[in-house]
Design a protein around this motif. Structure first.
Motif, PDB file in Angstrom:
ATOM      1  N   ALA A 129       0.809  -1.216   0.000  1.00 20.34           N
ATOM      2  CA  ALA A 129       0.000   0.000   0.000  1.00 20.34           C
ATOM      3  C   ALA A 129       0.843   1.266   0.000  1.00 20.34           C
ATOM      4  CB  ALA A 129      -0.933   0.002   1.221  1.00 20.34           C
ATOM      5  N   GLN A 130       2.145   1.130   0.279  1.00 21.83           N
ATOM      6  CA  GLN A 130       3.045   2.280   0.321  1.00 21.83           C
ATOM      7  C   GLN A 130       3.914   2.371  -0.931  1.00 21.83           C
ATOM      8  OE1 GLN A 130       2.292   4.320   2.643  1.00 21.83           O
ATOM      9  NE2 GLN A 130       0.929   2.806   3.566  1.00 21.83           N
ATOM     10  N   ASN A 131       3.507   1.692  -1.999  1.00 18.64           N
ATOM     11  CA  ASN A 131       4.281   1.679  -3.248  1.00 18.64           C
ATOM     12  C   ASN A 131       5.711   1.209  -3.005  1.00 18.64           C
ATOM     13  OD1 ASN A 131       2.387   2.675  -5.303  1.00 18.64           O
ATOM     14  ND2 ASN A 131       2.387   4.551  -4.070  1.00 18.64           N
ATOM     15  N   ALA A 132       5.817   0.152  -2.213  1.00 22.78           N
ATOM     16  CA  ALA A 132       7.124  -0.369  -1.855  1.00 22.78           C
ATOM     17  C   ALA A 132       7.095  -1.896  -1.831  1.00 22.78           C
ATOM     18  CB  ALA A 132       7.550   0.157  -0.477  1.00 22.78           C
ATOM     19  N   HIS A 133       8.270  -2.483  -1.813  1.00 20.54           N
ATOM     20  CA  HIS A 133       8.405  -3.927  -1.629  1.00 20.54           C
ATOM     21  C   HIS A 133       9.829  -4.222  -1.193  1.00 20.54           C
ATOM     22  CE1 HIS A 133       9.525  -4.632  -6.186  1.00 20.54           C
ATOM     23  NE2 HIS A 133      10.369  -3.842  -5.571  1.00 20.54           N
ATOM     24  N   VAL A 134      10.184  -5.497  -1.171  1.00 22.75           N
ATOM     25  CA  VAL A 134      11.547  -5.896  -0.810  1.00 22.75           C
ATOM     26  C   VAL A 134      12.222  -6.514  -2.020  1.00 22.75           C
ATOM     27  CG1 VAL A 134      11.017  -6.240   1.618  1.00 22.75           C
ATOM     28  CG2 VAL A 134      10.756  -8.150   0.037  1.00 22.75           C
ATOM     29  N   ASP A 135      13.552  -6.413  -2.046  1.00 23.39           N
ATOM     30  CA  ASP A 135      14.301  -7.079  -3.107  1.00 23.39           C
ATOM     31  C   ASP A 135      14.731  -8.457  -2.625  1.00 23.39           C
ATOM     32  OD1 ASP A 135      16.531  -6.760  -1.444  1.00 23.39           O
ATOM     33  OD2 ASP A 135      17.338  -5.079  -2.584  1.00 23.39           O
ATOM     34  N   VAL A 149       4.059   7.797   5.070  1.00 23.12           N
ATOM     35  CA  VAL A 149       5.160   8.710   5.404  1.00 23.12           C
ATOM     36  C   VAL A 149       4.754  10.149   5.122  1.00 23.12           C
ATOM     37  CG1 VAL A 149       7.555   9.324   4.939  1.00 23.12           C
ATOM     38  CG2 VAL A 149       6.865   6.922   4.939  1.00 23.12           C
ATOM     39  N   MET A 150       4.164  10.374   3.953  1.00 17.97           N
ATOM     40  CA  MET A 150       3.813  11.737   3.554  1.00 17.97           C
ATOM     41  C   MET A 150       2.808  12.370   4.504  1.00 17.97           C
ATOM     42  SD  MET A 150       5.844  11.944   1.164  1.00 17.97           S
ATOM     43  CE  MET A 150       6.528  11.421  -0.410  1.00 17.97           C
ATOM     44  N   GLU A 154       6.619  16.667   8.795  1.00 17.96           N
ATOM     45  CA  GLU A 154       6.617  17.948   9.484  1.00 17.96           C
ATOM     46  C   GLU A 154       7.225  18.960   8.524  1.00 17.96           C
ATOM     47  OE1 GLU A 154       8.543  17.663  13.236  1.00 17.96           O
ATOM     48  OE2 GLU A 154       7.212  16.087  13.995  1.00 17.96           O
ATOM     49  N   GLY A 155       6.383  19.607   7.756  1.00 21.55           N
ATOM     50  CA  GLY A 155       6.871  20.463   6.682  1.00 21.55           C
ATOM     51  C   GLY A 155       6.826  19.708   5.368  1.00 21.55           C
ATOM     52  N   THR A 156       7.713  20.053   4.441  1.00 22.25           N
ATOM     53  CA  THR A 156       7.714  19.434   3.112  1.00 22.25           C
ATOM     54  C   THR A 156       8.931  18.548   2.862  1.00 22.25           C
ATOM     55  OG1 THR A 156       8.848  21.341   2.096  1.00 22.25           O
ATOM     56  CG2 THR A 156       6.427  21.377   2.160  1.00 22.25           C
ATOM     57  N   LEU A 157       9.968  18.645   3.686  1.00 21.33           N
ATOM     58  CA  LEU A 157      11.167  17.840   3.480  1.00 21.33           C
ATOM     59  C   LEU A 157      10.865  16.370   3.724  1.00 21.33           C
ATOM     60  CD1 LEU A 157      14.194  17.632   2.875  1.00 21.33           C
ATOM     61  CD2 LEU A 157      14.615  18.056   5.316  1.00 21.33           C
ATOM     62  N   PHE A 158      11.153  15.557   2.711  1.00 20.37           N
ATOM     63  CA  PHE A 158      10.818  14.131   2.743  1.00 20.37           C
ATOM     64  C   PHE A 158      12.047  13.243   2.746  1.00 20.37           C
ATOM     65  CE2 PHE A 158      10.156  10.657  -0.531  1.00 20.37           C
ATOM     66  CZ  PHE A 158       9.635   9.718   0.335  1.00 20.37           C
ATOM     67  N   ALA A 159      13.089  13.666   2.022  1.00 25.14           N
ATOM     68  CA  ALA A 159      14.266  12.817   1.857  1.00 25.14           C
ATOM     69  C   ALA A 159      15.433  13.664   1.390  1.00 25.14           C
ATOM     70  CB  ALA A 159      13.979  11.714   0.837  1.00 25.14           C
ATOM     71  N   TYR A 160      16.609  13.025   1.349  1.00 21.34           N
ATOM     72  CA  TYR A 160      17.783  13.640   0.732  1.00 21.34           C
ATOM     73  C   TYR A 160      18.186  12.794  -0.464  1.00 21.34           C
ATOM     74  CZ  TYR A 160      18.226  16.858   4.619  1.00 21.34           C
ATOM     75  OH  TYR A 160      17.991  17.854   5.534  1.00 21.34           O
ATOM     76  N   ALA A 161      18.499  13.467  -1.559  1.00 24.70           N
ATOM     77  CA  ALA A 161      18.823  12.777  -2.798  1.00 24.70           C
ATOM     78  C   ALA A 161      20.253  12.272  -2.794  1.00 24.70           C
ATOM     79  CB  ALA A 161      18.602  13.714  -3.987  1.00 24.70           C
ATOM     80  N   ALA A 162      20.588  11.508  -3.818  1.00 25.32           N
ATOM     81  CA  ALA A 162      21.907  10.883  -3.930  1.00 25.32           C
ATOM     82  C   ALA A 162      23.044  11.890  -4.000  1.00 25.32           C
ATOM     83  CB  ALA A 162      21.942   9.988  -5.175  1.00 25.32           C
ATOM     84  N   ASP A 163      22.730  13.138  -4.358  1.00 27.30           N
ATOM     85  CA  ASP A 163      23.761  14.177  -4.406  1.00 27.30           C
ATOM     86  C   ASP A 163      23.662  15.151  -3.240  1.00 27.30           C
ATOM     87  OD1 ASP A 163      21.447  15.451  -5.114  1.00 27.30           O
ATOM     88  OD2 ASP A 163      22.104  16.029  -7.128  1.00 27.30           O
ATOM     89  N   GLY A 164      22.736  14.923  -2.318  1.00 27.02           N
ATOM     90  CA  GLY A 164      22.619  15.754  -1.128  1.00 27.02           C
ATOM     91  C   GLY A 164      21.535  16.806  -1.180  1.00 27.02           C
ATOM     92  N   PHE A 165      21.001  17.103  -2.371  1.00 24.02           N
ATOM     93  CA  PHE A 165      19.915  18.073  -2.444  1.00 24.02           C
ATOM     94  C   PHE A 165      18.657  17.522  -1.768  1.00 24.02           C
ATOM     95  CE2 PHE A 165      22.337  19.768  -6.146  1.00 24.02           C
ATOM     96  CZ  PHE A 165      22.429  21.090  -5.731  1.00 24.02           C
ATOM     97  N   GLU A 166      17.838  18.438  -1.273  1.00 21.72           N
ATOM     98  CA  GLU A 166      16.597  18.035  -0.616  1.00 21.72           C
ATOM     99  C   GLU A 166      15.603  17.458  -1.619  1.00 21.72           C
ATOM    100  OE1 GLU A 166      14.921  21.331   1.453  1.00 21.72           O
ATOM    101  OE2 GLU A 166      16.481  21.363   3.015  1.00 21.72           O
ATOM    102  N   ILE A 167      14.800  16.501  -1.160  1.00 22.12           N
ATOM    103  CA  ILE A 167      13.633  16.029  -1.893  1.00 22.12           C
ATOM    104  C   ILE A 167      12.420  16.399  -1.054  1.00 22.12           C
ATOM    105  CG2 ILE A 167      12.411  14.071  -2.891  1.00 22.12           C
ATOM    106  CD1 ILE A 167      15.054  12.600  -3.084  1.00 22.12           C
ATOM    107  N   ARG A 168      11.562  17.215  -1.614  1.00 18.87           N
ATOM    108  CA  ARG A 168      10.384  17.678  -0.885  1.00 18.87           C
ATOM    109  C   ARG A 168       9.111  17.079  -1.495  1.00 18.87           C
ATOM    110  NH1 ARG A 168      11.723  24.206  -0.394  1.00 18.87           N
ATOM    111  NH2 ARG A 168      13.881  23.991   0.400  1.00 18.87           N
ATOM    112  N   TYR A 169       8.045  17.132  -0.729  1.00 20.36           N
ATOM    113  CA  TYR A 169       6.752  16.668  -1.217  1.00 20.36           C
ATOM    114  C   TYR A 169       5.702  17.708  -0.904  1.00 20.36           C
ATOM    115  CZ  TYR A 169       2.560  13.909  -2.000  1.00 20.36           C
ATOM    116  OH  TYR A 169       1.345  13.464  -2.465  1.00 20.36           O
ATOM    117  N   VAL A 170       5.007  18.173  -1.944  1.00 23.34           N
ATOM    118  CA  VAL A 170       3.950  19.176  -1.771  1.00 23.34           C
ATOM    119  C   VAL A 170       2.689  18.773  -2.531  1.00 23.34           C
ATOM    120  CG1 VAL A 170       5.523  21.094  -1.323  1.00 23.34           C
ATOM    121  CG2 VAL A 170       4.900  20.534  -3.694  1.00 23.34           C
TER     122      VAL A 170
END
Length: 264
Positions: A129-135, A149-150, A154-170
């Motif tokens: 249900a979370q668009n996830a699974h295991v390998d 998770v979404m 607390e705010g819009t910050l959701f993750a950090y990308a492979a290069d360190g930039f923020e990944i946000r969700y709005v």
């Protein structure tokens, strides 16, 4: 070392066994490091028979002050990013359409890339249900938006990308610039049917059709930011900063080759 976040909770897994969700986020010199055991803080499953979440040794260290390099990295990235809850974002798959497979098979997919049609995780493989699974190693990871998770951000910050930039969700406040191609799939060895999103190649980037660039990012108040979107590509699949070894190697130990998805 500056400790930013640490937590331990119990998570109900598909196998009905409670395991501790462990997470620690720190700033170490010029790197932000997310350490986790890969156990999510929400319920998971179910997938194929025998597929269960296994504890991992995730060490995901990325640039704490990333800069746009002027070039784009879009190959060889194992983990697109890591959530603030310590779960990898891995939108890509290792599965490819195989025209020589049994036409009556439910999933005629292999790791043979010769067809050129890469199976898209969301809509192609089995997800919870979370668009996830295991390998194949029991590593739980998201291919698309995890509502559990979404809804607790607390705010819009959701993750950090492979290069360190923020990944946000709005949510719908930003739009991907990828669109489904029109008409039937074409080409020797192509899967039958219309472009419906089952394969990555069903999509195309059309500049200006949405609010985000080809890496699912944009400038916000003078800073570059990626976004998680409700539609393809869901998470950034190319990167404008320096991608770290943690993302290339898998975030925990040496992983010269991505493990088999096994359809979850």
């Amino acid at each position: 070392m500056k400790a930013l976040y640490a937590t331990t909770v119990l998570t109900l897994l598909a196998a009905s066994a409670a395991q501790a969700h462990e997470l620690n986020i720190t700033i170490q010199l010029d790197q932000r490091c997310i350490v986790s055991n890969g156990i999510p803080d929400h319920e998971v499953g179910t997938w194929r028979e025998g597929a269960v979440v296994e504890p991992q040794d995730h060490l995901f260290c990325v640039d704490a002050t990333p800069e746009d390099t002027g070039t784009i990295t879009d190959q060889g990235v194992f983990i697109s990013g890591m959530t603030l809850t310590g779960i990898p974002l891995r939108p890509g798959t290792a599965e490819w359409y195989n025209p020589d497979a049994d036409a009556d098979a439910e999933r005629p997919w292999t790791r043979d890339r010769s067809s050129g049609w890469n199976v898209e995780g969301v809509g192609g493989l089995i997800m919870d249900a979370q668009n996830a699974h295991v390998d194949g190693d029991g590593m739980y990871h998201y291919h698309g938006i995890p509502e559990a998770v979404m809804s607790n951000l607390e705010g819009t910050l959701f993750a950090y990308a492979a290069d360190g930039f923020e990944i946000r969700y709005v949510g719908g406040d930003v739009q991907s610039s990828y669109q489904l191609k029109e008409g039937e799939r074409e080409g020797e060895g192509a899967p039958e049917g219309v472009h419906d999103g089952t394969y990555v190649q069903d999509w195309e980037y059309i500049e200006g059709s949405g609010t985000l660039d080809e890496c699912n990012g944009t400038m916000v108040d003078g800073e570059y930011v990626y976004y998680a979107t409700d539609t393809f590509p869901f998470f950034p699949r190319c990167f404008r900063g320096n991608v770290t070894e943690a993302a290339l190697g898998g975030g925990g130990g040496d992983r010269p080759e991505p493990p088999v998805e096994n359809d979850g």
